[in-house]
Structures are given as structure tokens and as C-alpha cells.
Design an enzyme around this catalytic site. Structure first.
Site: not given
Ligand code: NAD
Length: 535
Positions: A157, A268, A287, A289
Site C-alpha cells: 500500500r 521507542e 514516528h 508517519g
Molecule cells: P503492505 O502489507 O501493504 O505492504 C508490505 C509489502 O511488503 C507487501 O507488498 C509485501 O509483499 C512486501 N514484503 C513483505 N516481505 C518482504 C520482503 N522480505 N522483501 C521485500 N518485500 C516484502 O503494508 P503497508 O501498509 O504498505 O505498510 C508498510 C510498512 O509501513 C509496515 O511496516 C507498516 O507497519 C509501516 N507503517 C508505518 C507507519 C508510520 O507511522 N511510520 C504508518 C503506517 C504503516
């Protein structure tokens, strides 16, 4: 949950964006009671009169609270993480837990560009020096984003939203994500890197958007940082622990990496005296995001709509923990469901690239079993790959949203008895078939991997090895595994014809290191070796 005439009572336990709550207020069948930020003991005392509870992360949804909530049907979390909810207890008690994973995607993607541009143009320095009375024009010449190589690790996403925005900045965009289909790369106009190493070597800016899993924990370590250009910038807006902090510190200090931007940390809040705080080439945010008004509104809308639908129509497609089958039937089907899940996990681990389709065939006389078995197989194939808990209720939804084609068939057995499951897993045109059966008192057995007939219990850790069928290979493989002090429980060798290609399924008592797998692959007669964790 359907057909009840009385109004459902929903308790709101944290400050939730009012637009989300309006959605509930406008539903005549629902009565909303807002009592944010109260001591847990008070909530426990009165929770029995509620059908649903909705909050953010402040209220701890403990086992005690769930047990006291004798009428609770659903817990809604306006956000992603459900660390504050005792999910296992909720599942055990049949309470659906719903979250809102999509609402903060744009907020994270926008922050990424904000920070990178701020760093490249020294905006943060300029603003602070101007405030101090300075005019630092001559020393703050910057650099541009255009034409740089942006590498996205994890094209889900958030990774996808980063890619869309990167096009507008004229960046060259590539990504490494072995778990998404080629279509997604094409749609997003992103070049596909087949390996992490290749991706890192090409990067001017590398940004991480993977979940924190066994596989991604420490995925950017000393060796990986060593592959980056000295001028490169590394960003972690995903989860702390994906980058090895000590290795990153060293790389930033010795100049083997140019800069870093970090929003998330292994621990954190970040310690007051953490060395990252002192480095001029590191941009830190606490944090932030998902911290936008819009993201908070989106997650509130998403969670409130899902809670409403769960109460009114029994739609649990957004639930993290509900099961597709229930009651005594679930107990009887458990061995089959577990086998299907393990076959999914096995198939995924042996795939050459991202999962694009999964087809399940169930042979047996149990009525309507194939669909929940398909969901269990999908769960196994996706659970280590996506950033959310995948279970029987949401497996189909997660597969659909990732463009994974699914199908199931149910076949009556020719003779009485035996139940069999076969799954055909497709990875962008390359298909793999794995199968299994239930024996005796409900024990699962893997009976097929690709073209090979095997006979392996899906327990512990399996090393699946393809090799040339030559004398002495079993001994050499066994010696390497033994030297690593890993105990072999069972060794199954299958071949299609003497002297051709063979497959070994080796059950070992503990997980094995990447180095051990590399050592096995280095044997001239071994073609491939992979590890699959079955528990
Ligand atoms: P998502 O599940 O939509 O996407 C994750 C992607 O990573 C998937 O497409 C998956 O195929 C890929 N993936 C999994 N293992 C992998 C690997 N070993 N190598 C390469 N690709 C791999 O998740 P998202 O909603 O896009 O969230 C991504 C990250 O952002 C998560 O860790 C989430 O916790 C984090 N996040 C952080 C904040 C913040 O405040 N900084 C806010 C929201 C989400």
C-alpha cells in the site's frame, strides 16, 4: 448478528475523529456511548452491556476486559496496530477484532518526500538559522530529486503510493518485492529488481515499506549497507528493527552511506542520548508517519464502517481473527485446515517469485470444506508476506486486494475414506503443485511436492533440496547439516528416475541459518535448498 431488533450499544473508549462517529450516530440501529480515556477498571465494570467497543491504542483491551464483555461481538481499532488488544483471547471468545489498515497510507508517503526534500535542500537548517537571525544563503546550496534512482523495498500500500508520487518528481523508480505480481510493477511503472542486492546497488535513495516479519527483521544489515553507494540515502518509515541500527550508525559515521531518514526505531521513544541524534546526516522524526488529520479521519471512518457492518449484517470481512467455520465442525476440520495452511506455507516458500494465483482441490466427502480450506491455504501462503494478520476471515479479502487469483474445487472420493488436499500455486506463469492427506487420527502428511511423491509430516523445520541423483549426496548433505549441530529428524529422498533430478525433504529439529543453506547450495550436485518453517 443479523435480524436482532434491539439497538446495538457501541462504547467509544478513546478520542475518535468525529466523522467516523457520525457514521455510527446516523445508524438508527446503533446507540453510541462516548466515554473516552477512562480507567480500565471502570470500563471492565460496565462492558457487559455493550455489543461493540471502538477505540485507538490508549485503552488496553485485556483478557479480563474481554471476558467481562459477555455481549461483545466486535472490537474496532481506529488505526493499524492491535498490540493493545489480546487477540488470542478475543478469538477464543469469538469476538471479532477489526482494524483500519489502509487509512494512513498517503500520510506516510507524503512524509517520505517531505523529509527527503528537506534534507536535499537543507530546509530544516535554513528555517532554524533564519529564526536565529541569520541569512545562510551561500552555504545552503542543495541538490535535486530529479533523475535519481529511487528504490522501494516493499511495493504494498505505502510503497505503491510512494511510487505514484515519485513519478511526478521525475525519479527513476525501481522496487524489490518478491511477493507481488509483475502486473503491479507494470501498473506503477516501476522497474522490478529480482534480488535485494541488485536493488541496493542501484539505489541513490532507498526507502523501506515492508512489514516487520522474521524475514525482514534486520534485513538491512552491515553487508547490505555495504552494497549502497557512498552518496546514498536510506529511509525507514516502516518499522524499527528492519535496519540494524548499529550497522547503520557505523556506515553513516564512516561515510559508506551518505544519509538516513528515520521515523521508526527498534525501541521507542528513541533514547535521549541516542547517537543518531548527534549526526548531521540523519533526519529524525518521532514516528509521525500516520500523524495527520486526514489519516486519523480515514482510519476512524474505516473502523466505524466496519464495526457498523459487522453488527448489522454480520460482515466480518475486515476482521483479523474470526474463523470461516465454527462450532463442533471447526474442531473436526482442524487437522485439514492446518494441513491446508502448511501446504500454502510450503508452496509460498518454494515459489520462484510473487504469488499470483492459488487453486485448491479437496477430495473428500465433507460438505462445503473446500472454501475454508482454500482460505487456510491462502493464510499459509500470505501470512509471512503482508503487514497484517491473515486468517480464515480476511484471507480472501487480502488475496483479492493483491490481485491474487483464487479457485477451489471439491471432488467426491472414488473409494471410501481418505481426504486429500492439493494446491496449485502460481507465480507469474510458473506453477507448483503440493499435496497432502490426513492419516489415522487426524495427522496431516505432505505427499507431493512438485512432480515428486513424498511422505513427510509437516512439523518443525523442513529443508527442501533439489539435487542431482548421484552417489554420496545424502552423506555430504547430512555431514554439512550435522556439522552445524542441527539434528535431522527425518530424511526423505524422492526421484523421478535413477540418475536424474531428485528432491529431498529433510525434517530438522531447529531452524537453520542462511549460511547453512548457502553451504548446501555450494555442493556441486545441489541445485537449490530452501527452508520452510512448519510451526
Ligand atoms: P503492505 O502489507 O501493504 O505492504 C508490505 C509489502 O511488503 C507487501 O507488498 C509485501 O509483499 C512486501 N514484503 C513483505 N516481505 C518482504 C520482503 N522480505 N522483501 C521485500 N518485500 C516484502 O503494508 P503497508 O501498509 O504498505 O505498510 C508498510 C510498512 O509501513 C509496515 O511496516 C507498516 O507497519 C509501516 N507503517 C508505518 C507507519 C508510520 O507511522 N511510520 C504508518 C503506517 C504503516
Amino acid at each position: 448478528m443479523t435480524g436482532e431488533q434491539r439497538r446495538f450499544r457501541v462504547l467509544v473508549t478513546d478520542e475518535i475523529n468525529p466523522d467516523g462517529l457520525d457514521l455510527l450516530h446516523q445508524t438508527p440501529e446503533i446507540e453510541v456511548i462516548e466515554k473516552p480515556t477512562r480507567p480500565l477498571a471502570e470500563v471492565i465494570q460496565e462492558i457487559a452491556s455493550y455489543d461493540a467497543m471502538i477505540g485507538r491504542s490508549a485503552t488496553r483491551v485485556s483478557a479480563e476486559l474481554l471476558e467481562a464483555g459477555t455481549n461483545l461481538k466486535v472490537i474496532g481499532r481506529a488505526g493499524v496496530g492491535v498490540d493493545n488488544v489480546d487477540l488470542d483471547k478475543a478469538t477464543e471468545l469469538g469476538i471479532a477484532v477489526i482494524n483500519a489498515p489502509g487509512g494512513n497510507t498517503v500520510a506516510v508517503a507524503e512524509l517520505v518526500f517531505g523529509v527527503v526534500i528537506s534534507y536535499l535542500r537543507h530546509i530544516h537548517v535554513a528555517v532554524s538559522e533564519m529564526r536565529e537571525g541569520g541569512w545562510p544563503r551561500s552555504k545552503l546550496g542543495g541538490t535535486e530529486l530529479r533523475s535519481r534512482n529511487l528504490v522501494i523495498i516493499g511495493l504494498g500500500r505505502i510503497g505503491g503510493e510512494v511510487a505514484r508520487r515519485a513519478r511526478a518528481f521525475g525519479l527513476r523508480i525501481g522496487a524489490y518485492d518478491p511477493y507481488v505480481s509483475a502486473n503491479r510493477f507494470e501498473e506503477l511503472h516501476v522497474e522490478r529488481y529480482e534480488t535485494l542486492d541488485e536493488a541496493l546497488q542501484a539505489a541513490d535513495i532507498v526507502t523501506l515499506h515492508v512489514p516487520l516479519t522474521n524475514e525482514t527483521s534486520g534485513m538491512i544489515g552491515r553487508r547490505e549497507l555495504g552494497l549502497l553507494k557512498a552518496s546514498s540515502m536510506v529511509l525507514n518509515y516502516a518499522r524499527g528493527g528492519i535496519i540494524d541500527d548499529d550497522a547503520l550508525l557505523d556506515a553513516l559515521r564512516n561515510g559508506s552511506v551518505g544519509a538516513a531518514a528515520l521515523d521508526v526505531f527498534a525501541s521507542e521513544p528513541l533514547a535521549k542520548d541516542h547517537p543518531f541524534r548527534q549526526l548531521p546526516n540523519v533526519m529524525l522524526t518521532p514516528h509521525l508517519g500516520a500523524s495527520t488529520v486526514e489519516a486519523q479521519r480515514n482510519v476512524a471512518l474505516e473502523a466505524c464502517a466496519a464495526v457498523r457492518d459487522a453488527l448489522l449484517t454480520g460482515d466480518l470481512s475486515a476482521a483479523l481473527n474470526a474463523v470461516g467455520v465454527g462450532g463442533p465442525e471447526l474442531g473436526e476440520m482442524r487437522p485439514l485446515l492446518q494441513l491446508a495452511e502448511k501446504l500454502g506455507r510450503l508452496g509460498q516458500a518454494l515459489l520462484p517469485s510473487g504469488l499470483s494465483g492459488l487453486e485448491l482441490r479437496y477430495t473428500g466427502s465433507r460438505a462445503e470444506a473446500a472454501r475454508p480450506l482454500l482460505l487456510a491455504a491462502l493464510q499459509g501462503a500470505m501470512e509471512n508476506v503482508v503487514d497484517q494478520r491473515v486468517n480464515l476471515v480476511n484471507a480472501q479479502h487480502v488475496a483479492d486486494s493483491r490481485g491474487i487469483e483464487t479457485a477451489w474445487t471439491q471432488v467426491k472420493p472414488k473409494k471410501q475414506g481418505g481426504e486429500e488436499i492439493e494446491i496449485l500455486i502460481d507465480a507469474g506463469g510458473r506453477a507448483l503443485r503440493v499435496g497432502g492427506t490426513i492419516i489415522g487420527d487426524g495427522y496431516g502428511l505432505i505427499t507431493r511436492i512438485g512432480a515428486y511423491r513424498v511422505d513427510v509430516a509437516p512439523r518443525g523445520t523442513l529443508i527442501v533440496l533439489r539435487n542431482r541423483d548421484v552417489p554420496g549426496v545424502i552423506g555430504r548433505v547430512g555431514t554439512i547439516i550435522g556439522a552445524a549441530e542441527v539434528n535431522i529428524a527425518e530424511y526423505h529422498q524422492a526421484r523421478l528416475q535413477a540418475g536424474g533430478e531428485a528432491l529431498a525433504a529433510i525434517q530438522v529439529d531447529s531452524s537453520v541459518t542462511t549460511e547453512l543453506l548457502e553451504q548446501l547450495c555450494a555442493l556441486p550436485e545441489v541445485l537449490d535448498a530452501r527452508q520452510v518453517r512448519m510451526e
